[in-house]
Motif scaffolding. Sequence first.
Motif, mmCIF file in Angstrom:
data_model
loop_
_atom_site.group_PDB
_atom_site.id
_atom_site.type_symbol
_atom_site.label_atom_id
_atom_site.label_comp_id
_atom_site.label_asym_id
_atom_site.label_seq_id
_atom_site.Cartn_x
_atom_site.Cartn_y
_atom_site.Cartn_z
ATOM 1 N N ASP A 1 74.902 93.169 72.534
ATOM 2 C CA ASP A 1 74.619 92.604 71.756
ATOM 3 C C ASP A 1 73.981 91.369 72.019
ATOM 4 O O ASP A 1 74.525 90.502 73.001
ATOM 5 N N LEU A 2 72.440 91.079 72.066
ATOM 6 C CA LEU A 2 71.794 89.992 72.685
ATOM 7 C C LEU A 2 72.229 88.746 72.058
ATOM 8 O O LEU A 2 72.207 87.784 72.710
ATOM 9 N N ASP A 3 72.461 88.731 70.963
ATOM 10 C CA ASP A 3 72.846 87.560 70.162
ATOM 11 C C ASP A 3 74.028 87.065 70.762
ATOM 12 O O ASP A 3 74.380 85.805 71.475
ATOM 13 N N THR A 4 75.164 87.868 71.026
ATOM 14 C CA THR A 4 76.251 87.451 71.741
ATOM 15 C C THR A 4 76.030 87.288 73.086
ATOM 16 O O THR A 4 76.812 86.223 73.761
ATOM 17 N N ALA A 5 75.197 87.955 73.912
ATOM 18 C CA ALA A 5 74.788 87.534 75.202
ATOM 19 C C ALA A 5 74.355 86.024 75.491
ATOM 20 O O ALA A 5 74.579 85.364 76.233
#
Length: 205
Positions: A154-158
């Motif tokens: 998940d890019l937002d989480t990353a």
Amino acid sequence: MSQRQHLPADERRERTVEAVIELCGREEPATLTTGRIARRMGVTQGALFRHFASKEAIWEASVAWIAERVMARVAAAAEGSEAPLEALEAMFLAHVAFIAEHPGVPRLLMGQLQHPRPTAASRLVRELMERYRRRLLGLLEEAGRRGQLRAGLDLDTAATQFIGCVQGLVLQSLIADDVAGIVDRAPAAFELYRHGIRADAGGGA
């Protein structure tokens, strides 16, 4: 002293901001007074308010100064790297180095976010965080297109975790009263972060 009294207005404002950031590295920002700032600069409060309409205007100018320099520093670091994961590491290390150089920055920014009501300064802090996040997402998206990120990431989480990793280092350094030491701890911290997002978690960079 005469040189101080005849500084151009822009330079006077910048020196005020630098004094505020320096003082925030030693004192609680919430209790920092304009009188204390003026004494640090060797001027009267009246002279201070000839360049700023209010104390809030000083905070706003301070956050704007930080935002401009943080974004310039991380942009320059990222642009010096061709691979997105290398650019992320360069951003991480540049950000940490900036904090080590200006220990008052995290205290000042967090102090603004703690206001119960939005202020011009707190809005600038949030805008800075959003700009920073967008830059991170751009690099993460590019890394994903190159197949460098693990499946399902998940890019937002990353992006959130990247910021959280910097903030964690800062908090630890403040607790230990050793902000300068953050530079030495940063490479290992980023390696843990990279291990969690890259496609070959068991391999190299």
